[in-house]
Design an enzyme around this catalytic site. Structure first.
Site, short mmCIF file in Angstrom:
data_model
loop_
_atom_site.label_atom_id
_atom_site.label_comp_id
_atom_site.label_asym_id
_atom_site.label_seq_id
_atom_site.Cartn_x
_atom_site.Cartn_y
_atom_site.Cartn_z
N ARG A 1 -1.15 -1.80 -7.02
CA ARG A 1 -1.23 -3.08 -6.05
C ARG A 1 -2.36 -3.96 -6.66
O ARG A 1 -2.02 -5.25 -6.79
CB ARG A 1 -2.00 -2.38 -4.76
CG ARG A 1 -2.17 -3.57 -3.67
CD ARG A 1 -2.53 -2.80 -2.40
NE ARG A 1 -3.16 -3.70 -1.43
CZ ARG A 1 -2.76 -4.52 -0.51
NH1 ARG A 1 -1.43 -4.54 -0.48
NH2 ARG A 1 -3.16 -5.22 0.28
N HIS B 1 -3.04 2.61 -5.70
CA HIS B 1 -3.70 1.08 -5.43
C HIS B 1 -4.05 0.48 -6.43
O HIS B 1 -4.20 -0.73 -6.54
CB HIS B 1 -5.02 1.65 -4.69
CG HIS B 1 -5.35 0.44 -3.37
ND1 HIS B 1 -4.52 0.48 -2.23
CD2 HIS B 1 -6.15 -0.44 -3.06
CE1 HIS B 1 -4.83 -0.61 -1.58
NE2 HIS B 1 -6.11 -0.95 -2.04
N TYR C 1 -9.28 -11.43 -7.15
CA TYR C 1 -8.46 -11.24 -8.49
C TYR C 1 -8.45 -12.58 -9.36
O TYR C 1 -8.30 -12.58 -10.45
CB TYR C 1 -6.84 -11.14 -7.71
CG TYR C 1 -6.83 -9.68 -6.90
CD1 TYR C 1 -6.83 -8.55 -7.73
CD2 TYR C 1 -6.58 -9.88 -5.65
CE1 TYR C 1 -6.62 -7.35 -7.06
CE2 TYR C 1 -6.47 -8.64 -4.88
CZ TYR C 1 -6.47 -7.60 -5.61
OH TYR C 1 -6.37 -6.26 -4.79
N HIS D 1 -3.62 -9.71 3.27
CA HIS D 1 -4.78 -9.70 3.53
C HIS D 1 -5.09 -10.91 4.82
O HIS D 1 -4.57 -12.00 4.65
CB HIS D 1 -5.58 -10.43 2.31
CG HIS D 1 -5.89 -9.16 1.21
ND1 HIS D 1 -5.85 -9.80 -0.22
CD2 HIS D 1 -5.51 -7.94 1.24
CE1 HIS D 1 -6.06 -8.61 -0.92
NE2 HIS D 1 -6.05 -7.44 0.03
N ARG E 1 0.96 -1.22 -0.01
CA ARG E 1 -0.07 0.03 0.00
C ARG E 1 0.96 1.14 -0.10
O ARG E 1 2.06 1.12 0.66
CB ARG E 1 -0.87 0.03 1.15
CG ARG E 1 -1.77 -1.27 1.10
CD ARG E 1 -2.42 -1.27 2.69
NE ARG E 1 -3.18 -2.32 2.85
CZ ARG E 1 -2.91 -3.64 3.25
NH1 ARG E 1 -1.54 -3.65 3.76
NH2 ARG E 1 -3.59 -4.66 3.43
#
Length: 294
Positions: free
Chosen positions: A243, A240, A275, A266, A146
Site C-alpha cells: 500500500r 501494508h 509520501y 485518507h 488495505r
C-alpha cells in the site's frame, strides 16, 4: 464492565460497520484496561474516574509501551465512554481531557519498483492457487487498498469491463481504477479458477481460500510472506508495505496528492503528504550521489 465492552464492540461491528481489525483493536485495549481496573477493585464502568485512567496510562508507560500504543489505548477508552454517555450509562468521560502522548511519525517503509515487480512475478504457475495469488497481489499493488479491504471484496465490487473496484462500506466507500496487468490477472482468476475454488455457488467473497471459504487476513499474510521468501527479498514484507509502495510510486511518477488521497481513502490529506516527503528525500539522495558539486 465486561458486558459494557461486549456491547460496545457489538455496536462497532453491527451499527458502525467498523473494519474487523479496528473492532479487535478496541476490544484488546479495553480488555486490558478492564483487567487493570478489576485488579484495582473497580468492576463498574460508571465508577471509573480520571485518576484511574491516568494510573493505567502510567502503567502502560512503566511497561515501556510505545507512544503509539499508549495513545491508541487512551483513544479506545475515550471512545468507549463516549458510547456509554450516549447510552445514558455514565455522565462523564474520564478520558475526555487526557492528553495523548506525542507520537513520532515513522516514515512508511516502501519497496523499490524492481522489488515490487519481483514479488508480483513469483506466482507464475497455472495451478488454481497461484492464479488466485497472482490476482490478489496484482490488485493490492494496483489499488493500494488495505488487506482488510482486499479480503472483504465481493464479486459485485469488481467491474472488469469498466476497470474499477468498489471498496469500503456504504457509509464510506470509494471507486478505485485498476490497471491492465491487474485486470488481466483478475480476468484469468474469474474465468478459470474461482468457480473451482468456492465451496458453495452463492459465495459472495471475491477471494477464497483452498477450502472455498472467504480469505482471511492471516491467510493472506502467509501468502505474501511465502512469495517474498521465494523472491529472495530480505525486507519484512507486509500487505501494508505494498500500500505504501503504491502511493509512493504514484507520487514519484507525477500523480497529484488529492487523487492519491482519494484512492487510499485518507480522510486527512496530511496523512497522504508523508509520501511526498519520502519522494523528496529520494530526490535529495539521488542528487547527493550523482551531482558533481553536491
Amino acid at each position: 464492565m465486561e458486558q459494557c465492552i461486549a456491547d460496545f464492540t457489538a455496536y462497532l461491528r453491527n451499527e458502525k460497520k467498523s473494519p474487523e481489525n479496528t473492532v479487535l483493536s478496541y476490544s484488546r485495549d479495553l480488555k486490558g484496561f478492564c483487567r487493570f481496573m478489576q485488579e484495582a477493585g473497580v468492576s463498574d464502568a460508571a465508577k471509573v474516574n480520571r485518576t484511574n485512567v491516568m494510573a493505567y496510562v502510567y502503567e502502560l508507560q512503566k511497561q515501556k509501551k510505545a507512544g503509539a500504543t499508549v495513545s491508541r489505548n487512551i483513544a479506545s477508552i475515550r471512545s468507549f465512554y463516549q458510547f456509554l454517555q450516549k447510552k445514558g450509562m455514565v455522565t462523564e468521560n474520564p478520558a475526555a481531557d487526557i492528553e495523548l502522548p506525542k507520537v513520532e511519525k515513522k516514515a512508511p517503509e516502501i519497496l523499490s519498483l524492481e522489488k515490487v515487480e519481483l514479488l508480483l512475478e513469483q506466482p507464475r504457475g497455472e495451478e488454481d492457487k497461484e492464479v488466485r495469488d497472482k490476482a490478489m497481489l496484482e490488485l493490492l499493488y494496483a489499488t493500494g487498498i488495505r488487506v482488510t479491504e482486499l479480503i472483504s471484496l465481493k464479486v459485485s465490487d469488481l467491474n472488469l469491463p469498466l476497470e474499477y473496484i468498489h471498496c469500503g462500506s456504504e457509509a464510506k466507500s470509494r471507486i478505485i481504477p485498476i490497471g491492465a496487468q491487474a485486470k488481466a490477472s483478475l480476468h484469468k482468476y474469474m474465468e478459470r479458477v474461482r468457480e473451482h475454488m468456492i465451496s458453495v455457488p452463492e459465495e459472495e467473497a471475491l477471494f477464497v481460500n483452498c477450502n472455498g471459504r472467504p480469505m482471511t487476513r492471516q491467510g493472506f499474510w502467509k501468502i505474501i510472506k511465502s512469495y517474498a521468501r521465494r523472491a529472495g527479498i530480505e525486507e519484512d514484507i507486509t500487505p501494508h508495505i505494498l500500500r505504501h509502495s503504491f502511493a509512493a510510486h504514484l507520487i514519484e511518477n507525477g500523480a497529484d496528492l488529492r487523487s492519491v488521497q482519494e484512492m487510499l481513502g485518507h480522510s486527512d490529506i496530511s496523512t497522504t503528504q508523508i509520501y511526498t516527503k519520502l519522494t523528496n528525500q529520494k530526490l535529495k539522495n539521488v542528487y547527493a550521489k550523482t551531482h558533481p558539486r553536491a
